[in-house]
Design a protein around this motif. Sequence first.
Motif, PDB file in Angstrom:
ATOM      1  N   VAL A   1       0.832  -1.203   0.000  1.00 44.10           N
ATOM      2  CA  VAL A   1       0.000   0.000   0.000  1.00 44.10           C
ATOM      3  C   VAL A   1       0.870   1.259   0.000  1.00 44.10           C
ATOM      4  O   VAL A   1       0.598   2.223  -0.732  1.00 44.10           O
ATOM      5  CB  VAL A   1      -0.959  -0.015   1.214  1.00 44.10           C
ATOM      6  CG1 VAL A   1      -1.627   1.346   1.384  1.00 44.10           C
ATOM      7  CG2 VAL A   1      -1.996  -1.098   1.041  1.00 44.10           C
TER       8      VAL A   1
ATOM      9  N   TRP B   1       0.939   4.027  -2.832  1.00 33.95           N
ATOM     10  CA  TRP B   1       0.577   5.401  -2.463  1.00 33.95           C
ATOM     11  C   TRP B   1       1.725   6.366  -2.744  1.00 33.95           C
ATOM     12  O   TRP B   1       1.527   7.461  -3.249  1.00 33.95           O
ATOM     13  CB  TRP B   1       0.193   5.440  -0.985  1.00 33.95           C
ATOM     14  CG  TRP B   1      -0.134   6.810  -0.479  1.00 33.95           C
ATOM     15  CD1 TRP B   1      -1.166   7.619  -0.881  1.00 33.95           C
ATOM     16  CD2 TRP B   1       0.586   7.535   0.528  1.00 33.95           C
ATOM     17  NE1 TRP B   1      -1.135   8.806  -0.190  1.00 33.95           N
ATOM     18  CE2 TRP B   1      -0.081   8.787   0.683  1.00 33.95           C
ATOM     19  CE3 TRP B   1       1.697   7.270   1.309  1.00 33.95           C
ATOM     20  CZ2 TRP B   1       0.360   9.750   1.590  1.00 33.95           C
ATOM     21  CZ3 TRP B   1       2.123   8.216   2.217  1.00 33.95           C
ATOM     22  CH2 TRP B   1       1.455   9.446   2.348  1.00 33.95           C
ATOM     23  N   HIS B   2       2.951   5.933  -2.406  1.00 34.53           N
ATOM     24  CA  HIS B   2       4.207   6.701  -2.559  1.00 34.53           C
ATOM     25  C   HIS B   2       4.038   8.201  -2.310  1.00 34.53           C
ATOM     26  O   HIS B   2       4.426   9.040  -3.107  1.00 34.53           O
ATOM     27  CB  HIS B   2       4.850   6.453  -3.933  1.00 34.53           C
ATOM     28  CG  HIS B   2       3.988   6.809  -5.118  1.00 34.53           C
ATOM     29  ND1 HIS B   2       3.167   5.895  -5.705  1.00 34.53           N
ATOM     30  CD2 HIS B   2       3.846   7.943  -5.827  1.00 34.53           C
ATOM     31  CE1 HIS B   2       2.544   6.456  -6.725  1.00 34.53           C
ATOM     32  NE2 HIS B   2       2.949   7.704  -6.823  1.00 34.53           N
TER      33      HIS B   2
ATOM     34  N   GLY C   1       1.265   9.889  -1.924  1.00 35.29           N
ATOM     35  CA  GLY C   1       0.070  10.531  -2.467  1.00 35.29           C
ATOM     36  C   GLY C   1       0.423  11.506  -3.574  1.00 35.29           C
ATOM     37  O   GLY C   1       1.032  11.171  -4.575  1.00 35.29           O
TER      38      GLY C   1
ATOM     39  N   SER D   1       7.898   7.377   2.238  1.00 33.66           N
ATOM     40  CA  SER D   1       6.870   6.405   1.875  1.00 33.66           C
ATOM     41  C   SER D   1       7.476   5.244   1.102  1.00 33.66           C
ATOM     42  O   SER D   1       7.178   4.074   1.384  1.00 33.66           O
ATOM     43  CB  SER D   1       5.785   7.094   1.040  1.00 33.66           C
ATOM     44  OG  SER D   1       4.851   6.158   0.563  1.00 33.66           O
TER      45      SER D   1
END
Length: 770
Positions: free
Chosen positions: A341, A345-346, A348, A360
């Motif tokens: 996840v 997402w990295h 956002g 992230s």
Amino acid sequence: MRAWCNDLAIGVRLAVGGGRTSLARFLLSTFGVATAVAVLLLAASVQPTLQARDDRSTAASPDSNPADGITPLAYRSTSTNFHGRNIAVRYVYAPDATSPVPPGMDAVPAEGSMWVSGDLATLLAEPGSGLLRDRFPARVAGVLGQEGVPDPHDLVAYVGAGPDLVGGSLTTPVYAFGTFEQVRYLDPTLLLLILLGIVALLVPVFIFLAASTRIAGAERDRRLSALRLVGAGDRQVRRIAAAESLVSAVAGLVVGVGLYQVGRSVAPGVVLAGISVYPSDIVPVWWLAALVVLAVPVLAVLTAQFALRRTIIEPLGVVRFSKPVNRKPAWRFAVIGFGVVLLLWHGGGARAGSEVWSYSVAAGATLLLAGVPILLPLVIERAVARLRGGPTSWQLAIRRLQLDSGTSARVVGGVAIVLAGAIAVQSVLVAQADRFADSPSEVSTTAGQSPHMQVYPEADAIQRSIDLLDGVPGVRGAFPSESVTFELEETGMTYGLNVLDCAVVTEVYRVPDCGGGQVYAVGGADFPELFTSGRTLRLMDVAPGGEYRPRAAWTIPEIRRVARPAESGTSLYGLFLTAGGTLPDPLPTTSRTTVDVVLDPTDPDALDRAYAALAPLGWKVHSNEFDPYYYGSRLVEEQSFLTIRRGLLIGAVFILLLAGISLLVLALEHIRERRRPLAVLAASGVPTGALARSLLWQIAVPIALGVLIAIGTGIALAALVLRLGNDPLYVDWPSVGLMTLAAAVLGLLVSVVTLPFLRGATRLTSLRTE
């Protein structure tokens, strides 16, 4: 407090004074912790080490901004090559005492003398460097200090020149050195590589560190049971266990710092992928070093207490030898899922390369890789649960894995996570390699084998350079060529073409029917769409101030495409002309005159002889050796990529060795802990060979399962990371197979090394009790 101190004292005495068994356990734990601490301290020193190199590079960078009260230093930088090693050459002239002095020397060298780096001084003194000494006839006046040489093995020369250097075409007035800090811009893709590499290299270290603090857990629990028999309480026993683990951790910390200091002292003598450092550069970031010093004892205590969470220590035994409860898969897959996840997402909407984005990505990669040792015990347990039958050695191994899969998982978990990280890093490197293929730096490395070289003399040294090269062994000819500037009428853009002699075209590009005024395109080079046969161009004169003025019109003849010979090593590419034909005579004034030198490709010393022949011209001539300033920012990215790739390969080697050490240490502990059951089996008639094969199976089965998990995790991690840059996934299956084979060989070697210890453990004397 007195009771606590008494418990800690008992733990210390048990750790170091409990006989040979306790001493062996103490040494193994200390060695494991020390190795991990040394690696972590080296990792904490990477940023200061790179910063120190950058600081020296910055200190040597010239500043051309005028300053009051300073007579500028005349400075000209170039480079050359000798036997594949690049030599940075700086010609300098100081008009008076106010001129700045480059770092690393006491004074600017006078004409006819030079200051050189330590390695260059050694190279010049070697018996086989006669042609290099001919190339640098100046007297060595001194050896540059560390502050003037970024790398201990860099070849650098500051050569003193005369007053005529001031008027040189490429001479720069320098008013100071090191006033501008070099700012590194790192492409997000390269930052992604670094983050992935750091995670893949350091996560196995922490796994090994945690495993090292749990060595001989079962035997420790039996001794704690004996303490319960003489009246120790449950909490008191846990404090004693914490103190026992703390002793090994502290001892390993001290030894690890010593190993780190030894590594620092031998750093200059170690050259990996062309990179070395000074000992003074290797200084850990203080807060990271403090974190390592504090985290190792804390981790040891927490790991010891965690290992006792399901263990009931009673005066007459330890409830540990029964079959453990089935491991719960939910939280294990939750860790992996959370990592996926985070990678999806990295950050956002965070910008690529930003702090949130980096955290992230790093956290996601860490969780995904940490899932390998977390998932491995569950997979081993479920895989061996229903296995039955087979040879004696196989049954012994499987039964042992059924009773205790956690120990074997800890043994091979480090190897599996190294394999997963290596597969992910290698896949990302392969996917990014196309961006940096055929870089100028790679072309320049073959210059020593090229049948062609170019030299760029000053205007008053053109004919003399040709005369000096005439008759030199290995030099087939030297021909002047011009650089013609032309303009496309439709766009107003100006371009430059080299006008070569037909002898150069025939010799270098293998064109047998070279004609005058012909246009050649080398190696399928791209050029403007308007540049086609039959189009009319305006040939431009270059005025003294650098301004272009139209001189004559010229119609492009048929453009002939020629292949660029792989062995040419020449920097020529794109388009060039040959003299004569429809070109005007004389040619328009040019911005540069080049001398093309045709060399004998069968003579390995031809290039060095040509350089030596041009030595009397000094700074007035330079060659087409690789110039980092010419290629600009793209080359900086290419060099950064090559440096990162080398660093990751170097780190992978160290971590693979660490994984091998961890495998060996934990396998030896496995034998030592089970020496009594092994001796009982040997006394019952089980052959030693069967026991040895059973130990091999106990390593081989978890390694095979770990390899499968590692391959899947590594490819998944690579796919998620490459998705961040919208890059396609390329799995280098030969490298995956090679790394898998390396893991299998590592397990086999560990089994072979443990055979002498197995023979010792199966002696009948091991049945004696104290």
